[in-house]
Design an enzyme around this catalytic site. Sequence first.
Site, PDB file in Angstrom:
ATOM      1  CB  SER A 227      -0.874  -0.002   1.264  1.00 40.65           C
ATOM      2  OG  SER A 227      -1.494   1.258   1.475  1.00 40.65           O
ATOM      3  CE1 TYR A 240      -4.262  -1.859   5.196  1.00 40.51           C
ATOM      4  CE2 TYR A 240      -3.441   0.320   4.615  1.00 40.51           C
ATOM      5  CZ  TYR A 240      -3.882  -0.931   4.242  1.00 40.51           C
ATOM      6  OH  TYR A 240      -3.921  -1.270   2.905  1.00 40.51           O
TER       7      TYR A 240
END
Length: 329
Positions: A227, A240
Amino acid sequence: MNDDATTTTPSASHPSHPYVGLWVTADGRVRHELRADGRYVEARGDREAAYVGRYEVSGNHVEYRDDTGFTADGDFLDDVLHHGGMVLHRRKVVLVTGASSGIGRATAVRLAAAGHPVVLGARRTDRLDALVTEIEAAGGTALAVSLDVTDLASTRAFAAAALDRFGRIDVLVANAGVMPLSPLSSGLVDEWDRMLDVNVRGLLYSIAATLPTMLAQGTGHVVTMASIGAYEVTPTAAVYCGTKYAARAITDGLRQESPRGLRVTTVSPGVTESELASTITDETAAAAMVEYRAEAIPADAIARAVDYAVAERPDVDVNEIVVRPAAQR
């Protein structure tokens, strides 16, 4: 065999040429596997081992001698094998985790359309079955396998199912991930644990289940879906982002540790159409995500990046790709 040909002895850990793998005719009836140990197996129709023997590669030329003494040869041109009047294209057995939606689904569809057999793993098997039907209706080949990446036994069974059906594992797309964002002050420890289990442990289990096969073959490719959160931390995304930093580090460590036959790629998407935000239970994080995800690119944009890395020649290792909306800065 041509005794004048310059060849080297292949090994499982260091193939002497870039042509190890699966080669298939356009109609799929002839499947030709060149193995790193110098053996080949050719399947024709329903005959899974119609021809079995040894081969040698010299430059772009290959010579065969099957176990009955029959000989043949062929040539590689622009990553296409011309052999016995046939034209065979390189095909890779691709395993995709988190294949039931979003980026995983789009990647499976795109790679299947390119001719690669795809093995689809996820917990929502009804969606996987529907995806298999879609891929096969379009002329592709797919296998659905129930998978929980947080369970090592399930992950190993996923890899074993691929081997049982296709005999090899060429590419792992480690895509499964969750993103229940929240500020640390919310104390949603169960959600933090879930992110660690899926995004980090799930990646490690997926590598553990597939890497031994790739090393034994002498070739393979691990693609990790990270990501842009692997490059920066934003409010509500601390845990995250921590898991994605870890995923990027684990993947680069694998690259450094691996022999030249194993390629390793990290793909880091920006805001992409997916179901990731649906797991957010914190109201503050959920509200912020609505605005943040206002401009998202389709999942196929990420699938195209994966396809690019997978399609490169074996001597080219695409290590990192960042793909985000043009509006995202």
